[in-house]
Design a protein around this motif. Structure first.
Motif, PDB file in Angstrom:
ATOM      1  N   GLY A  56      -2.439   7.048 -26.797  1.00  0.00           N
ATOM      2  CA  GLY A  56      -1.142   6.855 -26.164  1.00  0.00           C
ATOM      3  C   GLY A  56      -1.186   6.070 -24.880  1.00  0.00           C
ATOM      4  N   ILE A  57      -2.289   6.143 -24.119  1.00  0.00           N
ATOM      5  CA  ILE A  57      -2.359   5.434 -22.854  1.00  0.00           C
ATOM      6  C   ILE A  57      -2.640   3.954 -23.125  1.00  0.00           C
ATOM      7  CG2 ILE A  57      -3.626   5.149 -20.684  1.00  0.00           C
ATOM      8  CD1 ILE A  57      -4.000   8.129 -20.568  1.00  0.00           C
ATOM      9  N   VAL A  58      -1.735   3.093 -22.667  1.00  0.00           N
ATOM     10  CA  VAL A  58      -1.871   1.664 -22.950  1.00  0.00           C
ATOM     11  C   VAL A  58      -2.104   0.834 -21.693  1.00  0.00           C
ATOM     12  CG1 VAL A  58      -0.531   1.786 -25.078  1.00  0.00           C
ATOM     13  CG2 VAL A  58       0.653   1.374 -22.909  1.00  0.00           C
ATOM     14  N   SER A  59      -1.882   1.412 -20.520  1.00  0.00           N
ATOM     15  CA  SER A  59      -2.186   0.695 -19.280  1.00  0.00           C
ATOM     16  C   SER A  59      -2.377   1.700 -18.161  1.00  0.00           C
ATOM     17  CB  SER A  59      -1.088  -0.310 -18.912  1.00  0.00           C
ATOM     18  OG  SER A  59       0.077   0.350 -18.458  1.00  0.00           O
ATOM     19  N   ALA A  60      -3.055   1.248 -17.107  1.00  0.00           N
ATOM     20  CA  ALA A  60      -3.321   2.127 -15.972  1.00  0.00           C
ATOM     21  C   ALA A  60      -3.542   1.287 -14.728  1.00  0.00           C
ATOM     22  CB  ALA A  60      -4.549   2.998 -16.241  1.00  0.00           C
ATOM     23  N   GLN A  61      -3.156   1.840 -13.593  1.00  0.00           N
ATOM     24  CA  GLN A  61      -3.407   1.185 -12.315  1.00  0.00           C
ATOM     25  C   GLN A  61      -3.548   2.251 -11.235  1.00  0.00           C
ATOM     26  OE1 GLN A  61      -0.536  -1.800 -11.133  1.00  0.00           O
ATOM     27  NE2 GLN A  61      -1.980  -2.768  -9.722  1.00  0.00           N
ATOM     28  N   CYS A  62      -4.487   2.022 -10.326  1.00  0.00           N
ATOM     29  CA  CYS A  62      -4.756   2.957  -9.238  1.00  0.00           C
ATOM     30  C   CYS A  62      -4.223   2.387  -7.923  1.00  0.00           C
ATOM     31  CB  CYS A  62      -6.247   3.222  -9.100  1.00  0.00           C
ATOM     32  SG  CYS A  62      -7.048   3.714 -10.641  1.00  0.00           S
ATOM     33  N   PHE A  63      -3.745   3.282  -7.054  1.00  0.00           N
ATOM     34  CA  PHE A  63      -3.151   2.893  -5.784  1.00  0.00           C
ATOM     35  C   PHE A  63      -3.673   3.788  -4.667  1.00  0.00           C
ATOM     36  CE2 PHE A  63      -0.230   1.966  -9.203  1.00  0.00           C
ATOM     37  CZ  PHE A  63       0.309   0.730  -8.897  1.00  0.00           C
ATOM     38  N   VAL A  64      -3.534   3.294  -3.434  1.00  0.00           N
ATOM     39  CA  VAL A  64      -3.890   4.070  -2.245  1.00  0.00           C
ATOM     40  C   VAL A  64      -2.745   3.937  -1.253  1.00  0.00           C
ATOM     41  CG1 VAL A  64      -5.146   2.124  -1.189  1.00  0.00           C
ATOM     42  CG2 VAL A  64      -5.681   4.488  -0.502  1.00  0.00           C
ATOM     43  N   LEU A  65      -2.511   4.973  -0.465  1.00  0.00           N
ATOM     44  CA  LEU A  65      -1.425   4.957   0.512  1.00  0.00           C
ATOM     45  C   LEU A  65      -1.545   3.767   1.455  1.00  0.00           C
ATOM     46  CD1 LEU A  65      -1.017   8.646   1.768  1.00  0.00           C
ATOM     47  CD2 LEU A  65       0.743   7.281   0.629  1.00  0.00           C
ATOM     48  N   THR A  66      -0.418   3.159   1.772  1.00  0.00           N
ATOM     49  CA  THR A  66      -0.405   2.131   2.800  1.00  0.00           C
ATOM     50  C   THR A  66      -0.445   2.794   4.175  1.00  0.00           C
ATOM     51  OG1 THR A  66       2.016   2.099   2.856  1.00  0.00           O
ATOM     52  CG2 THR A  66       0.925   0.558   1.351  1.00  0.00           C
ATOM     53  N   ASP A  67      -0.936   2.053   5.157  1.00  0.00           N
ATOM     54  CA  ASP A  67      -0.969   2.595   6.517  1.00  0.00           C
ATOM     55  C   ASP A  67       0.439   2.820   7.053  1.00  0.00           C
ATOM     56  OD1 ASP A  67      -3.741   2.573   6.558  1.00  0.00           O
ATOM     57  OD2 ASP A  67      -3.840   0.536   7.369  1.00  0.00           O
ATOM     58  N   LEU A  68       1.366   1.943   6.666  1.00  0.00           N
ATOM     59  CA  LEU A  68       2.740   2.032   7.146  1.00  0.00           C
ATOM     60  C   LEU A  68       3.571   2.860   6.178  1.00  0.00           C
ATOM     61  CD1 LEU A  68       4.781   1.065   9.300  1.00  0.00           C
ATOM     62  CD2 LEU A  68       5.207  -0.944   7.843  1.00  0.00           C
ATOM     63  N   GLN A  69       4.235   3.883   6.677  1.00  0.00           N
ATOM     64  CA  GLN A  69       5.109   4.735   5.882  1.00  0.00           C
ATOM     65  C   GLN A  69       6.438   4.898   6.616  1.00  0.00           C
ATOM     66  OE1 GLN A  69       4.381   6.167   2.803  1.00  0.00           O
ATOM     67  NE2 GLN A  69       2.391   5.135   2.792  1.00  0.00           N
ATOM     68  N   ARG A  70       7.490   5.147   5.849  1.00  0.00           N
ATOM     69  CA  ARG A  70       8.803   5.314   6.483  1.00  0.00           C
ATOM     70  C   ARG A  70       8.877   6.614   7.262  1.00  0.00           C
ATOM     71  NH1 ARG A  70      14.545   6.638   3.975  1.00  0.00           N
ATOM     72  NH2 ARG A  70      15.808   6.258   5.838  1.00  0.00           N
ATOM     73  N   TYR A  71       8.337   7.680   6.686  1.00  0.00           N
ATOM     74  CA  TYR A  71       8.410   8.983   7.320  1.00  0.00           C
ATOM     75  C   TYR A  71       7.082   9.334   7.961  1.00  0.00           C
ATOM     76  CZ  TYR A  71      12.703   9.514   4.642  1.00  0.00           C
ATOM     77  OH  TYR A  71      13.943   9.333   4.103  1.00  0.00           O
ATOM     78  N   LYS A  72       7.150   9.858   9.162  1.00  0.00           N
ATOM     79  CA  LYS A  72       5.944  10.300   9.837  1.00  0.00           C
ATOM     80  C   LYS A  72       5.484  11.624   9.238  1.00  0.00           C
ATOM     81  CE  LYS A  72       7.079   7.997  14.194  1.00  0.00           C
ATOM     82  NZ  LYS A  72       7.319   8.164  15.663  1.00  0.00           N
ATOM     83  N   GLY A  73       4.207  11.894   9.411  1.00  0.00           N
ATOM     84  CA  GLY A  73       3.654  13.116   8.850  1.00  0.00           C
ATOM     85  C   GLY A  73       2.646  12.797   7.773  1.00  0.00           C
ATOM     86  N   THR A  74       1.870  13.777   7.422  1.00  0.00           N
ATOM     87  CA  THR A  74       0.783  13.590   6.470  1.00  0.00           C
ATOM     88  C   THR A  74       1.283  13.718   5.041  1.00  0.00           C
ATOM     89  OG1 THR A  74      -0.769  14.524   8.065  1.00  0.00           O
ATOM     90  CG2 THR A  74      -1.498  14.407   5.779  1.00  0.00           C
ATOM     91  N   GLN A  75       0.982  12.727   4.228  1.00  0.00           N
ATOM     92  CA  GLN A  75       1.260  12.823   2.797  1.00  0.00           C
ATOM     93  C   GLN A  75       0.197  13.721   2.157  1.00  0.00           C
ATOM     94  OE1 GLN A  75       3.765  11.634   1.040  1.00  0.00           O
ATOM     95  NE2 GLN A  75       4.737  10.297   2.557  1.00  0.00           N
ATOM     96  N   PRO A  76       0.589  14.555   1.194  1.00  0.00           N
ATOM     97  CA  PRO A  76      -0.396  15.480   0.613  1.00  0.00           C
ATOM     98  C   PRO A  76      -1.499  14.794  -0.173  1.00  0.00           C
ATOM     99  CG  PRO A  76       1.691  15.594  -0.567  1.00  0.00           C
ATOM    100  CD  PRO A  76       1.930  14.757   0.656  1.00  0.00           C
TER     101      PRO A  76
END
Length: 231
Positions: free
Chosen positions: A33-53
């Motif tokens: 069933g899996i036909v594509s995949a891509q990995c991502f990492v958080l950008t340094d700039l975020q709209r909301y302050k605080g730690t993403q989980p």
């Protein structure tokens, strides 16, 4: 679609990223069933302050009605054909969520040759509806909010998803709805500025059918860690 969220053991990010991009994603691509995949990492700039989980996100496209077969494969092959990694943090635990699309991918007009610009960042927006107001919420998000956000200068396309009834892990599931916005600019700053300027105005009105209870709506910006792998 499956969205996987994870963290690396502090100080072992490079080891984790190498394992994920050079080994794990290819192992996951063997699942039916899996036909594509891509990995991502958080950008340094975020709209909301605080730690993403979670710092890392992977998006796996699942074809047709293969979710159950995909889940069964992941369960039966965990630790064997699908390897683990000591550099992956155990807390918070990796989160895998399966979604199915509730809108087509909405895109801006493309150049005359039909070539899509390269996607350089994505915004993952996770939301819930007020209890008993799902229809109102979905009408607003699909027919008003999504088109309003796609008007941002650097956003090429967007698509909405809802949590699938079939999941690999038991809940609780904190968010029912997911929207993925594809950004063509090197920086997410233009999109953040646009949304901050217009959200809550007549150009991008909100809706009181959007739940503001905890967990509140969450948006996180990610940049690609890998190219998009295709089967």
């Amino acid at each position: 679609m499956m969205m996987a969220m994870a963290n690396a053991v502090p100080g072992r990010e490079k080891e984790f990223e190498d394992w994920y991009s050079s080994r794990h994603v290819h192992e996951m691509m063997q699942a039916p069933g899996i036909v594509s995949a891509q990995c991502f990492v958080l950008t340094d700039l975020q709209r909301y302050k605080g730690t993403q989980p979670f710092r890392y996100m992977a998006l796996y496209e699942i074809e047709g009605e293969e979710v159950r077969a995909t889940i069964d494969y992941l369960i039966s092959h965990a630790g064997t054909a699908i390897s683990g990694c000591a550099a992956m943090a155990s807390e918070p635990q990796i989160r895998e969520l399966f979604f199915y699309p509730i809108t087509p991918r909405r895109t801006k007009p493309l150049p005359d040759d039909g070539t899509e610009p390269e996607i350089r960042n994505v915004l993952a927006a996770m939301t819930n509806a007020v209890d008993g107001r799902e229809d109102e919420f979905n009408d607003w998000y699909t027919n008003r909010h999504l088109p309003d956000v796609v008007k941002a200068p650097d956003i090429l396309a967007a698509q909405r998803f809802v949590l699938d009834d079939q999941q690999r892990y038991a809940g609780p599931y904190f968010f029912k709805y997911l929207a993925i916005y594809e950004i063509t600019a090197d920086s997410v700053g233009g999109v953040i500025d646009y949304i901050s300027q217009f959200l809550g105005t007549p150009a991008m009105p909100s809706s009181d059918a959007l739940s503001v209870k905890e967990p509140r709506a969450r948006g996180a910006y990610f940049r690609p860690l890998t190219h998009r792998f295709k089967r």
